[in-house]
Design an enzyme around this catalytic site. Structure first.
Site, mmCIF file in Angstrom:
data_model
loop_
_atom_site.group_PDB
_atom_site.id
_atom_site.type_symbol
_atom_site.label_atom_id
_atom_site.label_comp_id
_atom_site.label_asym_id
_atom_site.label_seq_id
_atom_site.Cartn_x
_atom_site.Cartn_y
_atom_site.Cartn_z
ATOM 1 N N ASP A 1 6.535 -18.968 4.340
ATOM 2 C CA ASP A 1 6.724 -18.997 2.882
ATOM 3 C C ASP A 1 7.778 -17.995 2.404
ATOM 4 O OD1 ASP A 1 5.412 -16.570 3.107
ATOM 5 O OD2 ASP A 1 3.560 -17.250 2.170
ATOM 6 N N ASP B 1 3.404 -12.787 11.120
ATOM 7 C CA ASP B 1 2.618 -13.315 9.997
ATOM 8 C C ASP B 1 2.171 -14.719 10.385
ATOM 9 O OD1 ASP B 1 1.505 -14.106 7.632
ATOM 10 O OD2 ASP B 1 3.405 -14.298 6.563
ATOM 11 N N ASP C 1 -4.569 -18.278 11.863
ATOM 12 C CA ASP C 1 -5.643 -17.805 12.744
ATOM 13 C C ASP C 1 -5.416 -18.249 14.194
ATOM 14 O OD1 ASP C 1 -6.955 -16.621 10.587
ATOM 15 O OD2 ASP C 1 -7.973 -18.485 10.069
ATOM 16 N N TYR D 1 -8.811 -14.035 0.314
ATOM 17 C CA TYR D 1 -9.122 -14.329 1.714
ATOM 18 C C TYR D 1 -10.637 -14.233 1.967
ATOM 19 C CZ TYR D 1 -4.217 -14.273 3.302
ATOM 20 O OH TYR D 1 -2.887 -14.551 3.514
#
Lengths: 232, 232
Positions: free
Chosen positions: B27, B97, B100, B165
């Site tokens: 992003d 970054d 999972d 989160y």
């Protein structure tokens, strides 16, 4: 859990308490932490709902295990009214484990309560209250630290990570009464845990709790946006 | 947001970087933070999915605003393969970054990746990876710090509060390559933010991120429960 350990031990390790007042905390979790401090001689526990205490004893024995401790006097009643009628200079530490500032707990987030809390603390004594979430309640936090805190020697917000709370975070509003002999800020613990079963609190966690995100730090350092209150 | 600021600035303020590798972060949020450091001369950005980069440019312009910065070389490809083929001693900082450790990101949580990451860092260089949640992933965190970290001069876990989160928390696995001249731990920033727009990171937040709950601190200080790996 982390909330109860931090809300109790942050103020208790900021001084050498003998007389402690707990307001709220009906499940007994704060009490369980307070009685781990051997220096504490008496705990006055003012909880508005006796049924919560009974339910905790029945259904959450591991949380409620200090209920009945001989150092503890349980008074079922309103903490705001108790603070009003209490004598000056009575407590080293006041811990307010309340629900959110709507309904029964609303007056625990009022200036009137903090005026009385300051009065009934001993010089250098510390109040530590459930201080809501930094991501959701910036305005309330600023009001507590800047406005309610103005009659104290120091007023600070400390952050606590609680995975089961909204946004995973809640805070403690901490203020120390003028007239003590030590450090004014509550950031640096004056004692260390000894023979306590702690899963969360450490002296490092204590100090780290006072490091706040830049946006909140800037807000709390800026002049209050609120009208200054008459008693300041 | 707090995640991107902390994951980027924790390693960047732990040294004086000129060459930075970003793995993932499609992003552009990590990139946006990295280019705030005027000392950084070149950013190599290895992102596996070019469509994510394009979508971020189109739909999240405030996050993606550093994409196209002349210091940045974007390589669409696998970060694990890139680390394998990169030359020794190439980067001051590597920031991972990732998602999972299941599916595409799984190999970014492998010992093989960390062996290569250590090799391609300059002496004293720092890797900082998305390190999962302390409330949910204690086992993985212990493996990263104790096992993957064993070939580094230091290996630590730093906590980051992220309200959106799970459990409101995620962490950074941080490790410094041997051979640097300064402090081995990444806990104390060596530079201060100057003329940066930061909503979250402060030098105090940096140091505080390394204070861990007692249960996790004890776990990371205890000898590894895992079989020692061959390369240690």
């Amino acid at each position: 859990m982390s909330y109860q350990e931090m809300l109790a031990h942050l103020p208790l390790f900021s001084c050498e308490p003998t007389q402690v007042l707990i307001v709220g905390g009906g499940d007994g979790g704060i009490l369980r932490e307070v009685v781990k401090h051997s220096c504490v001689e008496k705990v006055t526990w003012c909880e508005i709902d006796g049924d919560v205490v009974d339910a905790a004893k029945q259904f959450m024995p591991s949380v409620a295990k200090a209920i009945g401790n001989p150092k503890v006097e349980l008074l079922v009643g309103d903490g705001v009214a108790f603070a009003e009628k209490s004598k000056d200079n009575s407590f080293d530490v006041i811990i307010v484990d309340s629900s959110d500032p709507v309904g029964p707990a609303e007056k625990l987030f009022s200036k009137e309560f903090y005026v009385n809390a300051e009065r009934i603390l001993k010089p250098g004594g510390v109040i530590c209250s459930q201080g809501e979430c930094l991501w959701l309640n910036e305005e309330l936090i600023a009001t507590m630290v800047q406005d309610y805190g103005a009659c104290f020697a120091s007023a600070e917000y400390a952050t606590i990570q609680v995975p089961t709370y909204p946004s995973g975070q809640i805070g403690a509003f901490m203020a120390r009464k003028r007239g003590g002999k030590g450090e004014v800020s509550c950031r640096w613990p004056v004692r260390e845990p000894k023979d306590m079963e702690l899963r969360y609190y450490t002296p490092e966690m204590h100090a780290a709790a006072f490091a706040l995100p830049a946006f909140l730090q800037r807000r709390l350092e800026a002049p209050s946006k609120k009208r200054r209150l008459a008693w300041q």
